[in-house]
Enzyme design. Structure first.
Site, PDB file in Angstrom:
ATOM      1  N   GLY A 134       0.851  -1.262   0.051  1.00  0.00           N
ATOM      2  CA  GLY A 134      -0.018   0.146   0.146  1.00  0.00           C
ATOM      3  C   GLY A 134       0.841   1.174  -0.074  1.00  0.00           C
ATOM      4  O   GLY A 134       0.609   2.073  -0.806  1.00  0.00           O
ATOM      5  N   THR A 140      -2.748  -9.940  -2.194  1.00  0.00           N
ATOM      6  CA  THR A 140      -2.755 -11.213  -2.900  1.00  0.00           C
ATOM      7  C   THR A 140      -4.092 -12.021  -2.410  1.00  0.00           C
ATOM      8  O   THR A 140      -3.964 -12.274  -0.898  1.00  0.00           O
ATOM      9  CB  THR A 140      -1.610 -12.041  -2.876  1.00  0.00           C
ATOM     10  OG1 THR A 140      -0.590 -11.345  -3.510  1.00  0.00           O
ATOM     11  CG2 THR A 140      -1.393 -13.273  -3.506  1.00  0.00           C
ATOM     12  N   PHE A 165       5.408 -19.788 -10.604  1.00  0.00           N
ATOM     13  CA  PHE A 165       6.244 -19.922 -11.600  1.00  0.00           C
ATOM     14  C   PHE A 165       7.599 -19.369 -11.190  1.00  0.00           C
ATOM     15  O   PHE A 165       8.750 -20.161 -11.329  1.00  0.00           O
ATOM     16  CB  PHE A 165       5.798 -19.221 -12.817  1.00  0.00           C
ATOM     17  CG  PHE A 165       4.944 -20.006 -13.668  1.00  0.00           C
ATOM     18  CD1 PHE A 165       3.639 -20.629 -13.077  1.00  0.00           C
ATOM     19  CD2 PHE A 165       5.141 -20.352 -15.035  1.00  0.00           C
ATOM     20  CE1 PHE A 165       2.882 -21.101 -13.942  1.00  0.00           C
ATOM     21  CE2 PHE A 165       3.991 -20.880 -15.894  1.00  0.00           C
ATOM     22  CZ  PHE A 165       3.224 -21.246 -15.307  1.00  0.00           C
ATOM     23  N   CYS A 180       5.316 -13.572  -0.191  1.00  0.00           N
ATOM     24  CA  CYS A 180       4.604 -14.144  -1.196  1.00  0.00           C
ATOM     25  C   CYS A 180       4.584 -15.549  -1.582  1.00  0.00           C
ATOM     26  O   CYS A 180       3.682 -16.283  -1.642  1.00  0.00           O
ATOM     27  CB  CYS A 180       4.470 -13.232  -2.303  1.00  0.00           C
ATOM     28  SG  CYS A 180       3.557 -11.633  -2.040  1.00  0.00           S
ATOM     29  N   PHE A 181       6.015 -15.769  -1.957  1.00  0.00           N
ATOM     30  CA  PHE A 181       6.052 -17.140  -2.557  1.00  0.00           C
ATOM     31  C   PHE A 181       5.549 -18.402  -1.958  1.00  0.00           C
ATOM     32  O   PHE A 181       4.682 -18.916  -2.728  1.00  0.00           O
ATOM     33  CB  PHE A 181       7.620 -17.356  -2.765  1.00  0.00           C
ATOM     34  CG  PHE A 181       8.347 -16.798  -3.693  1.00  0.00           C
ATOM     35  CD1 PHE A 181       7.480 -15.974  -4.688  1.00  0.00           C
ATOM     36  CD2 PHE A 181       9.636 -16.718  -4.163  1.00  0.00           C
ATOM     37  CE1 PHE A 181       8.083 -15.200  -5.901  1.00  0.00           C
ATOM     38  CE2 PHE A 181      10.058 -16.067  -5.584  1.00  0.00           C
ATOM     39  CZ  PHE A 181       9.300 -15.176  -6.248  1.00  0.00           C
ATOM     40  N   ARG A 224      10.273 -11.235   6.247  1.00  0.00           N
ATOM     41  CA  ARG A 224       9.170 -12.438   6.268  1.00  0.00           C
ATOM     42  C   ARG A 224       9.596 -13.668   5.644  1.00  0.00           C
ATOM     43  O   ARG A 224       9.861 -13.640   4.350  1.00  0.00           O
ATOM     44  CB  ARG A 224       8.009 -11.877   5.752  1.00  0.00           C
ATOM     45  CG  ARG A 224       7.259 -10.726   6.547  1.00  0.00           C
ATOM     46  CD  ARG A 224       6.358 -10.001   5.958  1.00  0.00           C
ATOM     47  NE  ARG A 224       6.486  -9.118   4.691  1.00  0.00           N
ATOM     48  CZ  ARG A 224       5.795  -8.447   4.038  1.00  0.00           C
ATOM     49  NH1 ARG A 224       4.642  -8.419   4.276  1.00  0.00           N
ATOM     50  NH2 ARG A 224       6.108  -7.690   3.068  1.00  0.00           N
TER      51      ARG A 224
END
Length: 480
Positions: free
Chosen positions: A13, A128, A222, A272-273, A342
């Site tokens: 953000g 996400t 990916f 994220c991954f 993270r």
């Protein structure tokens, strides 16, 4: 003048809204968050996140057309476009625990938007989220709308930490998904016109909602798959005497494959991954696609294997015990040029060494002592929940010392583990470090940043991911 409000002042953000404010000066952008300390930091000289170039953008726009506030309801009520960039952590309990995304914060944001709105709004998913979240949010907004029309768009972020500002300035693509209705198409055009201030039109892709949501998960899956693929090769390279750098270079020269994300390492990290792949696995399982789910699970398994393989290599090389030995950890962030920890591989490596009773001295140029100790005391996935919901426990692990520089961290150490590819680790005075260490002195390079031959010349026993093994460690078993 278009008024934009973003709920959530975090890694996505904050930078995204700062760049929109800079590049689209005719818009008013307000970033809101319930965390007073976080908003205070955004309004101060010490921003809550480190990202190259971010400070300059914020200073340029803050107070003009970029604002940070805790008055969430007021700014949501006044906005034309509301971005929602709240956490979607992995569930730790209940249905789908360990895989499914927890949409608690998303749902409460949607209900609040419905409660306070007095005019039509475009609501944009920026976090996400699992596929079909938009449909759920749409239902909440529609059933609580009081006659107000809401259009839901999916606008996933594709930022890489450390280059987020550059990624926002010159994106590969901006993806906007919406309903294939007249209202949905008008909403897409409205958001498109914001990005069109600086993004070429051929880079703004429009799709249906589900394609946009799934594209984000697919892109991260990916990319993570490429890292796990080269890391799987690194284990084979060590076993056979091949050099993973040479193999990756040769493979990357194939234009169908390309050179990016082919750097062998101790493992991938970041917010994220892993989360997105677990989410993908859960969606596949829910749709009865178990073979597909198992395929993506393997990407995570190889990543976990790489971290445990690294720890085993450290312990096996040092006479099969690190009990009571000082190990210097250089780098704790999950990658260079960010203070983000993270899912950093450093957490699992440090925990693995602590289980074997090692004494750790940790140095990272951007990560605070408090953050390091908190991360090592936390359970898996707790990092993604708000601070007040995280378990409160002892964060002072006595086997850990956090140093202010690399030389202090390595003084008197038996071994060094390089876990983040900070540029400064390439130019350290390793002769000075060697002289101050216990002998034999070991370097375990989890990021392939050092010159192996140069360090061996100094006297170090060096293990470098995917490189031909030092004679010292060649015959020592290190299979996880």
């Amino acid at each position: 003048m278009v008024k934009i409000c973003c709920i959530g002042a975090g890694y996505v953000g904050g930078p995204t809204m700062a760049v929109i404010a800079e590049k689209a000066p005719s818009t008013t952008v307000v970033v809101v968050d319930i965390s007073v300390s976080r908003i205070n930091a955004w309004n101060s000289d010490k921003l809550p996140i480190y990202e190259p170039g971010l400070e300059e953008v914020v200073q340029k726009c803050r107070g003009k057309n970029l604002f940070f506030s805790t008055d969430v309801e007021k700014h949501v009520r006044e906005a034309d476009i509301v971005f929602v960039s709240v956490n979607t952590p992995t569930k730790t309990t209940g249905l789908g625990a360990g895989k499914a995304a927890d949409l608690t914060y998303w749902e409460s944001a949607a209900r609040m938007i419905a409660d306070v709105s007095v005019s039509d709004k475009i609501v944009v998913e920026k976090s996400t989220v699992p596929v079909k979240t938009a449909e759920a949010i749409e239902k909440i907004l529609t059933h609580n709308s009081k006659g107000i029309k809401f259009q839901i768009l999916s606008n996933p972020e594709f930022l890489a930490e450390g280059t987020a500002i550059e990624d926002l300035y010159t994106p590969d693509r901006v993806l906007i998904g919406g309903r294939e209705t007249p209202g949905g198409q008008r909403a897409i055009q409205a958001l498109k016109s914001v990005y069109a201030h600086w993004v070429p039109e051929d880079r703004i892709l429009t799709t249906n909602l589900w394609s946009a949501e799934l594209s984000k998960l697919a892109a991260n899956a990916f990319l993570a798959q490429r890292i796990s693929s080269v890391n799987a090769m690194s284990a084979l390279c060590e076993a056979t005497g091949a050099n993973v750098n040479q193999v990756a270079h040769a493979v990357g020269k194939d234009t169908r494959i390309g050179p990016k994300f082919l750097n062998a390492s101790v493992g991938f990290g970041g917010s994220c991954f892993q989360k997105d792949i677990l989410n993908l696995v859960y969606i596949c399982e829910c749709n009865g696609l178990h073979e597909v789910a198992n395929y993506w699970k393997q990407v995570i398994k190889i990543n976990d294997y790489q971290k445990s393989r690294f720890v085993n290599r450290v312990v096996a090389s040092m006479f099969n015990t690190v009990s009571g030995k000082k190990i210097a950890i250089l780098g704790f962030a999950f990658k260079k040029d960010t203070g983000d920890t993270r899912e950093t591989p450093a957490i699992d490596v440090c925990k693995g060494l602590l289980v074997d009773k090692a004494l750790l001295s940790i140095y990272d140029p951007q990560v605070t002592e408090d953050q390091i100790k908190r991360d090592l005391a936390m359970r898996k996935f707790d990092w993604d929940h708000p601070a007040h919901l995280q378990p409160v426990g002892p964060t002072d692990v006595k086997e850990i010392d956090v140093s202010l520089d690399a030389y202090k961290a390595t003084e008197g150490a038996h071994g060094i583990c390089i876990l983040t590819e900070w540029e400064e680790f390439k130019t350290l005075d390793y002769k000075r470090i060697y002289d101050g260490m216990r002998k034999p002195a070991f370097v375990f390079d989890g990021r392939n940043v050092v010159d192996v031959d140069e360090l061996r010349e100094i006297g170090f026993i060096v293990y470098s991911i995917g490189k031909p093994l030092d004679p010292w460690v060649k015959d020592l078993p290190a299979v996880a």
